[in-house]
Structure formats: structure tokens, C-alpha cells
Enzyme design. Structure first.
Site, mmCIF file in Angstrom:
data_model
loop_
_atom_site.group_PDB
_atom_site.id
_atom_site.type_symbol
_atom_site.label_atom_id
_atom_site.label_comp_id
_atom_site.label_asym_id
_atom_site.label_seq_id
_atom_site.Cartn_x
_atom_site.Cartn_y
_atom_site.Cartn_z
ATOM 1 N N LYS A 1 -24.328 13.503 59.700
ATOM 2 C CA LYS A 1 -23.935 13.231 61.088
ATOM 3 C C LYS A 1 -24.290 14.377 62.039
ATOM 4 O O LYS A 1 -24.646 14.138 63.187
ATOM 5 C CB LYS A 1 -22.433 12.935 61.172
ATOM 6 C CG LYS A 1 -22.049 11.613 60.510
ATOM 7 C CD LYS A 1 -20.568 11.331 60.673
ATOM 8 C CE LYS A 1 -20.143 10.147 59.828
ATOM 9 N NZ LYS A 1 -18.743 9.789 60.002
ATOM 10 N N ASP B 1 -17.042 6.439 65.566
ATOM 11 C CA ASP B 1 -15.896 6.601 64.648
ATOM 12 C C ASP B 1 -14.561 6.602 65.400
ATOM 13 O O ASP B 1 -13.611 5.929 65.004
ATOM 14 C CB ASP B 1 -16.016 7.914 63.861
ATOM 15 C CG ASP B 1 -17.087 7.838 62.788
ATOM 16 O OD1 ASP B 1 -17.343 6.723 62.297
ATOM 17 O OD2 ASP B 1 -17.665 8.890 62.445
#
Ligand code: ATR
Length: 277
Positions: free
Chosen positions: A68, A105
Site C-alpha cells: 500500500k 479502507d
């Protein structure tokens, strides 16, 4: 060149990823013709793999552990929430050929809490356990709900204090160690430590969860995590794991790519039913 639009998730390890399943269910449900695959990509191969993927006509990528932060660096431009979280889980090819980086997220978590579980986050006391990447990704979307307080508690106290300081102008947020939690109470406790996956728990004082409060573990598994069990033992109104967040973050990525919002409830129910013995 592929004939139908190609999407993928990159990560390492990737074998147990539920993302291909989730996105194929979304595609079926919304009548979208697309292909979604999973590719095992260790960090040192990320640059080459992502360049190849888009050069071969790929339209969008999900990136998971440990990629990420690399995806954040790779993106040509980023949304505010991705910028702040220093992590990108969704790359989307734009009309001009550039790559937009987003982080879905945090919004996935907030949607699961509010839309799926009926929580109102405004004016409540929220505690986040852990001050790593998973915590960073959820702070801004939580602060946008205007909680009364947001406290980050971490084993390494400095990390919690520094992380909170980065968001000081976005709402009421402080950082502390686990020892500082004595005699405090919270309405929502979120576990964002990586301890849960190995069955461990941070040291939490009795009485930490307010009456009627909720617990949420960002991790999920086929069995209840150590933190979900802690919540049940401490009489949480609901003690949840991150399956709903996983499906909601995927739905947000699907929306970014396809401009259409899939229904998440049937997918959550299906995946939840499959893990029950
Ligand atoms: P992630 O991206 O999953 O957040 P990370 O950035 O490595 O992973 O962060 C892991 C978090 O879990 C950290 O907050 C870590 O605490 P430290 O900063 O003190 O290392 C926390 N953590 C991991 N194992 C833990 C344990 N056994 N007890 C308490 N906290 C733990």
C-alpha cells in the site's frame, strides 16, 4: 490487449484474498463485464508488475499488504484521504492515462459501522488500538463523523502521540500508551493492531468499554478474533470483525472504477455464511 476490462489485486501473500470473489460477485450483480484476478507480487517486484499490468491494458488495481505504501508513491495523483493515510489500496486508470490513487479502507469501515450496523459516530468516544498503517488509514474518515474524542493508544507511545499530532487540525484527537487508559471509557473500541492475527491482545483495563458500547476488529478470520472475544466478554452491544469493512472497501473501489455502487449486504451475508461451520 484484453477484450474485457481487467482489474486485479496485488499483494504478498495473496492466495487467501477474498477480493477476486467479492469483485466477481459485484460484477455479476451489476451486470458489468470485467475480469478480476489476483497476483502474488512481493514488494521488490511491485514497480515492474504494476507498470506491466497497465501497459497491457489493465484498468484498475487493488493493492494490499505489503504494497500500500509503494502504491501511494507510484500514483500520479491522490485523493485527500489517500494523501493523509500515506497508503493507497486502489489505483484507477484515468482518461488522460494517469493513475489516481485512493484509499477506501477508512470509508469502508465507516460505511460498515453506520450503514450496516446502525451506529451514530457523532459525539461518541472512540478508541483506536494501534498506531501503524491500519490506524492511519481510518483516522480521517472517523474524524469526519465528528466524534466527541478520538484516542489512539499504542504499545510504542511516541508513535501514537505523533500520529495523533498529524491530524490535530482535523478534530479532537490525542495519542497515549495502554497504561493511560485506566479509568477511561469509550463507546467504540477499534482494534487496528496486528496482534489479533496471532491471537494476542494489548493489555486492556476492565471497564474500558462503556455500557452499550461496541467493539470492532479490523482483522477478520473464520473464527472470532481474540479482540472480538474480548468484546463479547466485556458485554459489547456488538463485537464485530472486519469482514464488513473488507466488502465495503471493495464496493467503494468498484464504484471508483465502474461508476456503479453494488449492493454489499448480500455479499457480506454470503461470505459470513461460508465461514460458519
Ligand atoms: P499495520 O499496517 O497492520 O498497521 P504496522 O504498521 O506494522 O502494521 O503496525 C502494527 C501495529 O500493531 C502497531 O501499532 C504495533 O505496535 P508498536 O507500534 O508498538 O509496534 C501493534 N502491535 C503489534 N503487535 C502487538 C502486540 N502484541 N501488542 C500490542 N500492539 C501490537
Amino acid at each position: 490487449m484484453t477484450l474485457i476490462d481487467h482489474y486485479a489485486v496485488f499483494g504478498h501473500p495473496i492466495k487467501h484474498s477474498k477480493s477476486p470473489r467479492i469483485h466477481r460477485l459485484f460484477a455479476e450483480q451489476t451486470g458489468q463485464a470485467l475480469e478480476y484476478t489476483a497476483q502474488d507480487v512481493p514488494a521488490e517486484q511491485f514497480q515492474r508488475a504494476v507498470t506491466t499490468f497497465f501497459a497491457e491494458g489493465g484498468k484498475g488495481l487493488n493493492c494490499t499488504v505489503p504494497l500500500k505504501e509503494l502504491a501511494w508513491s507510484y500514483a500520479d495523483h491522490k485523493t485527500e484521504r489517500a494523501q493523509q493515510s500515506k497508503a493507497v489500496n486502489t489505483l484507477a486508470l484515468q482518461a488522460d492515462g494517469s493513475l489516481l490513487g485512493d484509499n477506501t479502507d477508512g470509508i469502508g469501515l465507516v460505511t460498515d459501522l453506520i450503514a450496516n450496523h446502525g451506529l451514530d459516530l457523532s459525539e461518541i468516544r472512540i478508541l483506536i488500538l494501534g498506531a501503524g498503517g491500519a490506524s492511519r488509514g481510518i483516522i480521517l474518515p472517523l474524524l469526519k463523523q465528528a466524534p466527541q474524542t478520538l484516542v489512539i493508544a499504542n504499545r510504542t507511545v511516541d508513535k501514537a502521540v505523533n500520529l495523533a499530532a498529524e491530524f490535530h487540525n482535523k478534530g479532537s484527537i490525542t495519542g497515549c500508551g495502554f497504561d493511560d487508559l485506566n479509568n477511561r471509557q469509550f463507546d467504540l473500541i477499534l482494534n487496528a493492531t496486528s496482534a489479533s492475527l496471532s491471537g494476542q491482545l494489548p493489555p486492556l483495563p476492565a471497564g474500558l468499554l462503556a455500557t452499550g458500547g461496541h467493539c470492532y476488529d479490523l482483522a477478520y478470520g473464520n473464527e472470532p478474533t481474540a479482540f472480538v472475544r474480548w468484546g463479547l466478554e466485556n458485554h459489547a452491544a456488538k463485537s464485530l470483525d472486519g469482514l464488513g469493512m473488507l466488502v465495503e472497501q471493495a464496493a467503494e473501489a468498484f464504484f471508483i472504477w465502474r461508476g456503479i455502487r453494488p449492493q454489499t449486504q448480500p455479499v457480506i451475508e454470503l461470505l459470513d455464511a461460508e465461514r460458519k461451520p
